[in-house]
Design a protein around this motif. Structure first.
Motif, PDB file in Angstrom:
ATOM      1  N   HIS A 280      53.313 -30.471  35.281  1.00  0.00           N
ATOM      2  CA  HIS A 280      54.023 -31.031  34.342  1.00  0.00           C
ATOM      3  C   HIS A 280      55.947 -30.934  35.219  1.00  0.00           C
ATOM      4  CE1 HIS A 280      51.418 -33.774  33.032  1.00  0.00           C
ATOM      5  NE2 HIS A 280      51.401 -32.830  32.283  1.00  0.00           N
ATOM      6  N   TYR A 281      56.588 -29.228  34.800  1.00  0.00           N
ATOM      7  CA  TYR A 281      57.377 -29.240  34.996  1.00  0.00           C
ATOM      8  C   TYR A 281      57.835 -29.450  36.679  1.00  0.00           C
ATOM      9  CZ  TYR A 281      58.328 -27.032  30.554  1.00  0.00           C
ATOM     10  OH  TYR A 281      58.646 -27.260  28.896  1.00  0.00           O
ATOM     11  N   ALA A 282      57.098 -29.237  37.321  1.00  0.00           N
ATOM     12  CA  ALA A 282      57.046 -29.671  38.890  1.00  0.00           C
ATOM     13  C   ALA A 282      58.368 -30.770  39.207  1.00  0.00           C
ATOM     14  CB  ALA A 282      56.493 -29.181  40.067  1.00  0.00           C
ATOM     15  N   SER A 283      57.423 -31.740  38.438  1.00  0.00           N
ATOM     16  CA  SER A 283      57.657 -33.095  38.671  1.00  0.00           C
ATOM     17  C   SER A 283      59.553 -33.610  38.273  1.00  0.00           C
ATOM     18  CB  SER A 283      56.420 -34.260  37.868  1.00  0.00           C
ATOM     19  OG  SER A 283      55.276 -34.416  38.668  1.00  0.00           O
ATOM     20  N   LEU A 284      59.757 -32.278  36.629  1.00  0.00           N
ATOM     21  CA  LEU A 284      60.882 -32.506  35.950  1.00  0.00           C
ATOM     22  C   LEU A 284      61.979 -31.412  37.301  1.00  0.00           C
ATOM     23  CD1 LEU A 284      60.115 -31.806  32.442  1.00  0.00           C
ATOM     24  CD2 LEU A 284      60.932 -34.265  33.614  1.00  0.00           C
ATOM     25  N   GLY A 285      61.289 -31.274  38.293  1.00  0.00           N
ATOM     26  CA  GLY A 285      61.587 -30.068  39.303  1.00  0.00           C
ATOM     27  C   GLY A 285      62.978 -28.713  38.197  1.00  0.00           C
ATOM     28  N   ASN A 286      62.105 -27.895  37.530  1.00  0.00           N
ATOM     29  CA  ASN A 286      61.952 -26.600  36.642  1.00  0.00           C
ATOM     30  C   ASN A 286      61.522 -25.506  37.046  1.00  0.00           C
ATOM     31  OD1 ASN A 286      62.768 -25.468  34.660  1.00  0.00           O
ATOM     32  ND2 ASN A 286      62.682 -26.720  32.775  1.00  0.00           N
ATOM     33  N   LYS A 287      61.991 -25.367  38.011  1.00  0.00           N
ATOM     34  CA  LYS A 287      61.530 -24.499  38.504  1.00  0.00           C
ATOM     35  C   LYS A 287      61.499 -23.226  37.827  1.00  0.00           C
ATOM     36  CE  LYS A 287      61.658 -20.332  42.067  1.00  0.00           C
ATOM     37  NZ  LYS A 287      62.634 -20.301  43.268  1.00  0.00           N
ATOM     38  N   ARG A 288      62.318 -22.763  37.169  1.00  0.00           N
ATOM     39  CA  ARG A 288      62.657 -21.532  36.279  1.00  0.00           C
ATOM     40  C   ARG A 288      60.806 -21.808  34.865  1.00  0.00           C
ATOM     41  NH1 ARG A 288      67.293 -20.111  32.598  1.00  0.00           N
ATOM     42  NH2 ARG A 288      68.205 -19.587  34.776  1.00  0.00           N
ATOM     43  N   ALA A 289      60.598 -22.928  34.556  1.00  0.00           N
ATOM     44  CA  ALA A 289      59.404 -22.908  34.054  1.00  0.00           C
ATOM     45  C   ALA A 289      58.524 -23.205  34.215  1.00  0.00           C
ATOM     46  CB  ALA A 289      59.772 -24.283  33.045  1.00  0.00           C
ATOM     47  N   MET A 290      58.150 -23.369  35.582  1.00  0.00           N
ATOM     48  CA  MET A 290      57.267 -23.645  36.458  1.00  0.00           C
ATOM     49  C   MET A 290      57.046 -21.938  37.022  1.00  0.00           C
ATOM     50  SD  MET A 290      58.114 -25.844  39.515  1.00  0.00           S
ATOM     51  CE  MET A 290      57.507 -24.615  40.605  1.00  0.00           C
ATOM     52  N   MET A 291      57.615 -20.844  37.038  1.00  0.00           N
ATOM     53  CA  MET A 291      57.344 -19.520  36.637  1.00  0.00           C
ATOM     54  C   MET A 291      57.061 -18.583  36.002  1.00  0.00           C
ATOM     55  SD  MET A 291      58.034 -19.726  40.766  1.00  0.00           S
ATOM     56  CE  MET A 291      57.738 -18.012  40.527  1.00  0.00           C
ATOM     57  N   ARG A 292      58.052 -18.934  34.734  1.00  0.00           N
ATOM     58  CA  ARG A 292      57.747 -18.640  33.641  1.00  0.00           C
ATOM     59  C   ARG A 292      55.904 -18.909  33.125  1.00  0.00           C
ATOM     60  NH1 ARG A 292      56.627 -20.658  28.615  1.00  0.00           N
ATOM     61  NH2 ARG A 292      57.161 -22.743  28.763  1.00  0.00           N
ATOM     62  N   LEU A 293      55.296 -20.009  33.120  1.00  0.00           N
ATOM     63  CA  LEU A 293      54.307 -20.575  33.343  1.00  0.00           C
ATOM     64  C   LEU A 293      53.246 -19.740  34.126  1.00  0.00           C
ATOM     65  CD1 LEU A 293      54.592 -24.287  32.160  1.00  0.00           C
ATOM     66  CD2 LEU A 293      54.147 -22.312  30.846  1.00  0.00           C
ATOM     67  N   TRP A 294      53.664 -19.738  35.048  1.00  0.00           N
ATOM     68  CA  TRP A 294      52.850 -19.152  36.474  1.00  0.00           C
ATOM     69  C   TRP A 294      52.783 -17.343  35.920  1.00  0.00           C
ATOM     70  CZ3 TRP A 294      49.403 -19.210  40.145  1.00  0.00           C
ATOM     71  CH2 TRP A 294      49.003 -18.484  40.594  1.00  0.00           C
ATOM     72  N   LYS A 295      53.625 -16.944  35.711  1.00  0.00           N
ATOM     73  CA  LYS A 295      53.581 -15.276  34.864  1.00  0.00           C
ATOM     74  C   LYS A 295      52.539 -14.859  33.597  1.00  0.00           C
ATOM     75  CE  LYS A 295      56.364 -11.201  33.722  1.00  0.00           C
ATOM     76  NZ  LYS A 295      58.229 -10.656  33.347  1.00  0.00           N
ATOM     77  N   LEU A 296      53.295 -15.830  32.410  1.00  0.00           N
ATOM     78  CA  LEU A 296      52.079 -15.823  31.448  1.00  0.00           C
ATOM     79  C   LEU A 296      50.532 -16.165  32.132  1.00  0.00           C
ATOM     80  CD1 LEU A 296      54.251 -18.294  28.937  1.00  0.00           C
ATOM     81  CD2 LEU A 296      53.252 -15.434  28.796  1.00  0.00           C
ATOM     82  N   GLN A 297      50.355 -17.128  32.629  1.00  0.00           N
ATOM     83  CA  GLN A 297      48.702 -17.171  33.187  1.00  0.00           C
ATOM     84  C   GLN A 297      48.926 -15.819  33.981  1.00  0.00           C
ATOM     85  OE1 GLN A 297      48.734 -20.148  36.485  1.00  0.00           O
ATOM     86  NE2 GLN A 297      46.479 -21.023  35.739  1.00  0.00           N
ATOM     87  N   LYS A 298      48.889 -15.282  34.443  1.00  0.00           N
ATOM     88  CA  LYS A 298      48.968 -14.629  35.259  1.00  0.00           C
ATOM     89  C   LYS A 298      48.550 -13.223  34.593  1.00  0.00           C
ATOM     90  CE  LYS A 298      51.376 -14.295  38.931  1.00  0.00           C
ATOM     91  NZ  LYS A 298      51.982 -13.114  40.187  1.00  0.00           N
TER      92      LYS A 298
END
Length: 494
Positions: A280-298
């Motif tokens: 969803h954040y990719a659809s909004l073009g929000n890279k910062r949120a994407m990377m934050r969630l990816w870090k949390l996921q890991k």
């Protein structure tokens, strides 16, 4: 048709079920299933394995066999699951439960078709025509999109007192499937009127129908109603669906509200929820949120599967960050995960769509040099990139490479527009033998179609060869001799 997010939510539900232990006899099931598991070809019979198991003096309980059937179903090995189910019934080793009949009905529908389902149901004794058997029959009707039969059976089940939330959900899914979105809310209303409490899936289906109709006000009101139901409660999937529709409506602020609720509601250990949020954040073009969630996921999830890398790589490509995509692909290569070409294919697509098709081909050839066996789709991605750059010579060669590795993915089917473009070029730029070889290769993955016949006819006419056998084959394949083909055929007589 129902939205992608809704379809994903159903797949995710199936994923959750797969994570549960199938039964208490895990050790015995694994011992027997370890013999069945390698038999991936659905044409291979599992009955001899089951017979040998008994002949060796092993026990085989109903619960044991049900575990195996369920595992085969979850792996979409329906032929073998049905064979195991029928073997269990024929042996009389255990009492066949209502659930067993329902499972067998469902499998017959997937493997043999509706006539066989109805015949099986009619041959059941009155005692075995339970709520579960009727429910399985309804599910088969819904899967086939048979509105009238589904509604008639639903009414009969109502009269017999056999309905629950599951049956109403099936009817709502039927209307989604047949694109009668406006009828879904009335089913939910009737469900409540009949005194059947909607479950979370009921609300999700209806939320989806409102979203598909762009009735966002009703969608939000229904979500609020769902939140107020103590027996249901809201869930992250519902919030994800609502956020998705606000993203589609370009209502960014609203979408962000529900993405926050989605994140708050989901378990921090739920990798699937992270995948939804990142998408969803990719659809909004929000890279910062994407990377934050990816870090949390890991941090919070034990291991990132190929599924997680595919999601994140695809999202990075979507926002156009190929540098970050390259870094993540290197991380995946060191992750120890099974080498699934669907993962690097994402970067191949990213390169090709941005005109970097030469870089994509270099990357693919470097993987081959490392003894990795590409899928035909890997080469087709690059072929499409060359077609976009009008380098048809390279596109032709790459598609021939795809045909050469077709055995790596028997289910692969090349896109029709890609094949049409390459065939059109090859007909004008290659000799008869090459075109015939290319068409013969295509025949191993797709049925002969108009473009393939047109290419052969053009080549035969140009070379002065008779086309009668080709025309006869066209008639056999029910392909019309249209005006263009007729003119080409007639030109040889002039």
């Amino acid at each position: 048709m129902a939205s992608t997010i809704f379809l994903k939510s159903r797949n995710f539900t199936a994923t959750f079920l797969l994570c549960r232990p199938y039964c208490s006899t895990v050790t015995n099931s694994r011992n027997l299933f370890s013999r069945i598991s390698p038999l991936g070809d659905p044409s291979i019979s599992v009955s001899p394995i089951l017979e040998n198991w008994l002949q060796e003096g092993n026990t085989l309980s109903a619960q044991h066999l049900q575990c195996i059937i369920k595992t085969l179903r979850n792996r979409r090995r329906f032929h073998q699951a049905l064979e195991a189910s029928e073997w269990m019934s024929s042996k009389g080793l255990c009492t066949i439960s209502p659930t067993d009949h329902a499972v067998q009905l469902n499998l017959i529908g997937k493997v043999c078709g509706l006539d066989s389902v109805e015949s099986y149901f009619q041959n059941l004794s009155d005692r075995d025509k339970t709520k579960k058997a009727y429910g399985a029959l309804l599910n088969c009707y819904v899967r086939e999109g048979l509105v009238d039969k589904s509604l008639s059976l639903m009414q009969k089940m109502k009269d017999m007192g056999f309905v629950s939330a599951l049956e109403y959900n099936n009817i709502m899914c039927l209307y989604l499937q047949s694109e009668q979105y406006e009828r879904v809310p009335s089913v939910l209303a009737q469900m409540k009127k009949d005194g059947v409490a909607p479950d979370s899936f009921s609300y999700r289906i209806c939320i989806n129908s409102y979203g598909t109709m762009s009735d966002l006000t009703s969608m939000e009101k229904l979500l609020e109603e769902m939140e107020q139901q103590s027996h249901v409660g809201s869930d992250w999937i519902a919030y994800s669906m609502v956020a998705n529709y606000y993203i589609k409506a370009d209502m960014k602020e609203k979408a962000l509200i529900y993405l926050k609720k989605c994140e708050d509601k989901a378990s921090k250990h739920n990798a699937v929820a992270y995948n939804h949020l990142i998408s969803h954040y990719a659809s909004l073009g929000n890279k910062r949120a994407m990377m934050r969630l990816w870090k949390l996921q890991k941090v919070n999830c034990k291991k990132q599967l190929n599924r997680e890398y595919i999601t994140m790589l695809g999202c990075l490509v979507k926002i156009g960050d190929l540098d970050e995509t390259e870094k993540l692909l290197l991380e995946w290569e060191l992750s120890g995960n099974f080498y699934d070409f669907r993962v690097p294919n994402i970067l191949l697509i990213g390169y090709s769509k941005r005109g970097l098709v030469e870089k994509a081909e270099t990357m693919l050839r470097s993987m081959i040099d490392k003894q990795k066996n590409p899928t035909p789709n890997s080469w087709a991605i690059i072929a499409a990139g060359y077609v976009a750059k009008e380098n048809m010579e390279k596109a032709f060669q790459c598609m021939k490479e795809a045909m050469a590795v077709e055995a790596q993915n028997k289910g692969w089917r090349p896109k029709s527009n890609l094949i049409s473009s390459i065939l059109s070029w090859a007909t004008n730029n290659r000799d008869l033998d090459e075109v015939e070889d290319f068409v013969n290769s295509l025949k191993t993955v797709i049925s002969m179609n108009r473009d393939m016949y047109l290419s052969l006819i053009k080549m035969y006419v140009r070379c002065g060869k008779e086309v009668d056998k080709i025309l006869e084959s066209m008639r056999t394949d029910n392909i019309e001799l249209d005006e263009e083909i007729g003119e080409i055929v007639n030109s040889r007589l002039q």
